[in-house]
Motif scaffolding. Structure first.
Motif, PDB file in Angstrom:
ATOM      1  N   ALA A 259       0.828  -1.214   0.000  1.00 58.56           N
ATOM      2  CA  ALA A 259       0.000   0.000   0.000  1.00 58.56           C
ATOM      3  C   ALA A 259       0.857   1.256   0.000  1.00 58.56           C
ATOM      4  CB  ALA A 259      -0.914   0.008   1.222  1.00 58.56           C
ATOM      5  N   ALA A 260       0.338   2.287  -0.648  1.00 58.60           N
ATOM      6  CA  ALA A 260       1.005   3.594  -0.627  1.00 58.60           C
ATOM      7  C   ALA A 260      -0.053   4.679  -0.759  1.00 58.60           C
ATOM      8  CB  ALA A 260       2.018   3.708  -1.756  1.00 58.60           C
ATOM      9  N   PHE A 261       0.134   5.749   0.041  1.00 56.48           N
ATOM     10  CA  PHE A 261      -0.774   6.893  -0.010  1.00 56.48           C
ATOM     11  C   PHE A 261      -0.048   8.096  -0.590  1.00 56.48           C
ATOM     12  CE2 PHE A 261      -3.519   4.396   2.201  1.00 56.48           C
ATOM     13  CZ  PHE A 261      -3.306   4.243   3.558  1.00 56.48           C
ATOM     14  N   SER A 262      -0.841   8.948  -1.231  1.00 55.85           N
ATOM     15  CA  SER A 262      -0.308  10.235  -1.659  1.00 55.85           C
ATOM     16  C   SER A 262      -1.419  11.272  -1.565  1.00 55.85           C
ATOM     17  CB  SER A 262       0.250  10.158  -3.084  1.00 55.85           C
ATOM     18  OG  SER A 262      -0.774   9.792  -3.990  1.00 55.85           O
ATOM     19  N   ARG A 263      -1.013  12.548  -1.494  1.00 55.94           N
ATOM     20  CA  ARG A 263      -1.978  13.643  -1.436  1.00 55.94           C
ATOM     21  C   ARG A 263      -1.719  14.630  -2.556  1.00 55.94           C
ATOM     22  NH1 ARG A 263      -2.435  17.319   3.046  1.00 55.94           N
ATOM     23  NH2 ARG A 263      -0.172  17.478   2.776  1.00 55.94           N
ATOM     24  N   ASP A 264      -2.796  15.234  -3.055  1.00 55.87           N
ATOM     25  CA  ASP A 264      -2.703  16.321  -4.021  1.00 55.87           C
ATOM     26  C   ASP A 264      -3.443  17.502  -3.408  1.00 55.87           C
ATOM     27  OD1 ASP A 264      -2.929  18.145  -6.094  1.00 55.87           O
ATOM     28  OD2 ASP A 264      -3.352  16.620  -7.607  1.00 55.87           O
ATOM     29  N   THR A 265      -2.689  18.451  -2.870  1.00 59.39           N
ATOM     30  CA  THR A 265      -3.331  19.568  -2.176  1.00 59.39           C
ATOM     31  C   THR A 265      -3.982  20.559  -3.132  1.00 59.39           C
ATOM     32  OG1 THR A 265      -1.219  20.744  -2.107  1.00 59.39           O
ATOM     33  CG2 THR A 265      -1.791  19.402  -0.197  1.00 59.39           C
ATOM     34  N   THR A 266      -3.648  20.485  -4.411  1.00 61.95           N
ATOM     35  CA  THR A 266      -4.294  21.381  -5.384  1.00 61.95           C
ATOM     36  C   THR A 266      -5.700  20.904  -5.729  1.00 61.95           C
ATOM     37  OG1 THR A 266      -3.441  20.216  -7.327  1.00 61.95           O
ATOM     38  CG2 THR A 266      -2.038  21.907  -6.369  1.00 61.95           C
ATOM     39  N   LYS A 267      -5.944  19.596  -5.496  1.00 61.68           N
ATOM     40  CA  LYS A 267      -7.251  19.030  -5.827  1.00 61.68           C
ATOM     41  C   LYS A 267      -7.975  18.476  -4.618  1.00 61.68           C
ATOM     42  CE  LYS A 267      -5.782  17.763 -10.503  1.00 61.68           C
ATOM     43  NZ  LYS A 267      -5.583  16.658 -11.483  1.00 61.68           N
ATOM     44  N   ASN A 268      -7.411  18.672  -3.417  1.00 60.86           N
ATOM     45  CA  ASN A 268      -7.996  18.112  -2.186  1.00 60.86           C
ATOM     46  C   ASN A 268      -8.268  16.616  -2.350  1.00 60.86           C
ATOM     47  OD1 ASN A 268      -7.901  20.710  -1.245  1.00 60.86           O
ATOM     48  ND2 ASN A 268     -10.020  20.782  -0.559  1.00 60.86           N
ATOM     49  N   ARG A 269      -7.249  15.902  -2.721  1.00 60.11           N
ATOM     50  CA  ARG A 269      -7.433  14.507  -3.099  1.00 60.11           C
ATOM     51  C   ARG A 269      -6.377  13.629  -2.442  1.00 60.11           C
ATOM     52  NH1 ARG A 269      -8.075  13.934  -9.387  1.00 60.11           N
ATOM     53  NH2 ARG A 269      -9.912  15.138  -8.859  1.00 60.11           N
ATOM     54  N   ILE A 270      -6.816  12.457  -2.022  1.00 61.20           N
ATOM     55  CA  ILE A 270      -5.912  11.441  -1.477  1.00 61.20           C
ATOM     56  C   ILE A 270      -6.025  10.212  -2.365  1.00 61.20           C
ATOM     57  CG2 ILE A 270      -5.285  10.048   0.538  1.00 61.20           C
ATOM     58  CD1 ILE A 270      -7.789  12.652   1.205  1.00 61.20           C
ATOM     59  N   THR A 271      -4.902   9.610  -2.675  1.00 62.67           N
ATOM     60  CA  THR A 271      -4.880   8.424  -3.516  1.00 62.67           C
ATOM     61  C   THR A 271      -4.292   7.251  -2.747  1.00 62.67           C
ATOM     62  OG1 THR A 271      -4.706   9.712  -5.543  1.00 62.67           O
ATOM     63  CG2 THR A 271      -4.007   7.415  -5.647  1.00 62.67           C
ATOM     64  N   LEU A 272      -4.950   6.113  -2.880  1.00 62.41           N
ATOM     65  CA  LEU A 272      -4.435   4.846  -2.356  1.00 62.41           C
ATOM     66  C   LEU A 272      -3.978   4.003  -3.538  1.00 62.41           C
ATOM     67  CD1 LEU A 272      -4.083   2.402  -0.410  1.00 62.41           C
ATOM     68  CD2 LEU A 272      -6.523   1.951  -0.735  1.00 62.41           C
ATOM     69  N   ARG A 273      -2.767   3.522  -3.468  1.00 59.53           N
ATOM     70  CA  ARG A 273      -2.254   2.566  -4.444  1.00 59.53           C
ATOM     71  C   ARG A 273      -2.016   1.248  -3.736  1.00 59.53           C
ATOM     72  NH1 ARG A 273       3.609   3.534  -6.490  1.00 59.53           N
ATOM     73  NH2 ARG A 273       4.028   2.402  -4.579  1.00 59.53           N
ATOM     74  N   LEU A 274      -2.568   0.186  -4.287  1.00 57.82           N
ATOM     75  CA  LEU A 274      -2.404  -1.153  -3.715  1.00 57.82           C
ATOM     76  C   LEU A 274      -1.922  -2.082  -4.822  1.00 57.82           C
ATOM     77  CD1 LEU A 274      -2.804  -2.753  -1.058  1.00 57.82           C
ATOM     78  CD2 LEU A 274      -5.045  -3.419  -1.940  1.00 57.82           C
ATOM     79  N   THR A 275      -0.742  -2.597  -4.667  1.00 59.90           N
ATOM     80  CA  THR A 275      -0.142  -3.406  -5.727  1.00 59.90           C
ATOM     81  C   THR A 275      -0.448  -4.892  -5.538  1.00 59.90           C
ATOM     82  OG1 THR A 275       1.929  -3.632  -4.489  1.00 59.90           O
ATOM     83  CG2 THR A 275       1.750  -1.749  -5.987  1.00 59.90           C
ATOM     84  N   SER A 276      -0.263  -5.642  -6.610  1.00 56.97           N
ATOM     85  CA  SER A 276      -0.372  -7.105  -6.584  1.00 56.97           C
ATOM     86  C   SER A 276      -1.645  -7.579  -5.897  1.00 56.97           C
ATOM     87  CB  SER A 276       0.858  -7.704  -5.878  1.00 56.97           C
ATOM     88  OG  SER A 276       2.039  -7.287  -6.515  1.00 56.97           O
ATOM     89  N   VAL A 277      -2.774  -7.064  -6.337  1.00 54.54           N
ATOM     90  CA  VAL A 277      -4.030  -7.401  -5.670  1.00 54.54           C
ATOM     91  C   VAL A 277      -4.413  -8.861  -5.915  1.00 54.54           C
ATOM     92  CG1 VAL A 277      -4.864  -5.022  -5.695  1.00 54.54           C
ATOM     93  CG2 VAL A 277      -5.455  -6.567  -7.598  1.00 54.54           C
ATOM     94  N   THR A 278      -5.140  -9.412  -4.953  1.00 55.83           N
ATOM     95  CA  THR A 278      -5.674 -10.764  -5.051  1.00 55.83           C
ATOM     96  C   THR A 278      -7.164 -10.705  -4.706  1.00 55.83           C
ATOM     97  OG1 THR A 278      -5.402 -11.389  -2.730  1.00 55.83           O
ATOM     98  CG2 THR A 278      -3.454 -11.582  -4.153  1.00 55.83           C
ATOM     99  N   PRO A 279      -7.889 -11.791  -4.904  1.00 54.20           N
ATOM    100  CA  PRO A 279      -9.315 -11.780  -4.529  1.00 54.20           C
ATOM    101  C   PRO A 279      -9.545 -11.431  -3.059  1.00 54.20           C
ATOM    102  CG  PRO A 279      -8.888 -13.605  -6.007  1.00 54.20           C
ATOM    103  CD  PRO A 279      -7.545 -12.987  -5.705  1.00 54.20           C
ATOM    104  N   GLU A 280      -8.546 -11.643  -2.215  1.00 50.98           N
ATOM    105  CA  GLU A 280      -8.696 -11.273  -0.805  1.00 50.98           C
ATOM    106  C   GLU A 280      -8.724  -9.771  -0.588  1.00 50.98           C
ATOM    107  OE1 GLU A 280      -6.763 -15.189   1.399  1.00 50.98           O
ATOM    108  OE2 GLU A 280      -5.710 -13.273   1.459  1.00 50.98           O
ATOM    109  N   ASP A 281      -8.396  -9.005  -1.597  1.00 49.12           N
ATOM    110  CA  ASP A 281      -8.485  -7.547  -1.503  1.00 49.12           C
ATOM    111  C   ASP A 281      -9.875  -7.032  -1.885  1.00 49.12           C
ATOM    112  OD1 ASP A 281      -5.177  -7.577  -2.727  1.00 49.12           O
ATOM    113  OD2 ASP A 281      -5.754  -6.935  -0.700  1.00 49.12           O
ATOM    114  N   THR A 282     -10.753  -7.926  -2.241  1.00 51.93           N
ATOM    115  CA  THR A 282     -12.133  -7.545  -2.560  1.00 51.93           C
ATOM    116  C   THR A 282     -12.829  -6.994  -1.323  1.00 51.93           C
ATOM    117  OG1 THR A 282     -12.353  -9.156  -4.344  1.00 51.93           O
ATOM    118  CG2 THR A 282     -14.386  -8.444  -3.275  1.00 51.93           C
ATOM    119  N   GLY A 283     -13.607  -5.925  -1.527  1.00 53.10           N
ATOM    120  CA  GLY A 283     -14.355  -5.352  -0.415  1.00 53.10           C
ATOM    121  C   GLY A 283     -14.779  -3.926  -0.710  1.00 53.10           C
TER     122      GLY A 283
END
Length: 120
Positions: free
Chosen positions: A69-93
């Motif tokens: 997992a990795a988070f980032s912020r964009d203060t110009t757009k008031n936005r937070i992004t989550l990046r999750l790599t190598s997903v599997t069916p257990e990441d469903t939700g």
């Protein structure tokens, strides 16, 4: 009144990278009073804290997801992004963006959540 709006692809293939975005409307996005969290809930299971990012971009992750997992912020757009790599069916939700107040350990404001399904 702050509003949190999550968005994402809905369906992701196994082994791919998932990107989710949270847009913050209203309130203050750059105050030290709050951090921005991601929490998920697999079907039939309890909620799981993924981590959070602070106003100075310090990040905290669940030990079980820290390597993917990795988070980032964009203060110009008031936005937070989550990046999750190598997903599997257990990441469903359902994935929720949450405003967190560290001084009170309070997850006070939640988005409606966005469904993520990992399947081929």
């Amino acid at each position: 009144q702050v509003q949190l709006q999550e968005s994402g692809p809905g369906l992701v293939n196994p082994s791919q990278t998932l990107f989710l975005t949270c847009t913050v409307l209203g309130g203050s996005f750059t105050t030290d009073e709050y951090a921005w969290s991601w929490i998920r809930q697999p079907p039939g299971k309890g909620r799981e804290w993924i981590g959070h990012i602070t106003n100075v971009d310090t990040t905290y992750y669940s030990p079980s997801l820290k390597s993917r997992a990795a988070f980032s912020r964009d203060t110009t757009k008031n936005r937070i992004t989550l990046r999750l790599t190598s997903v599997t069916p257990e990441d469903t939700g359902v994935y929720y963006c949450v405003r967190y107040q560290p001084s009170l350990a309070d997850f006070g404001s939640w988005g409606q959540g966005t469904q993520v399904t990992v399947s081929s």
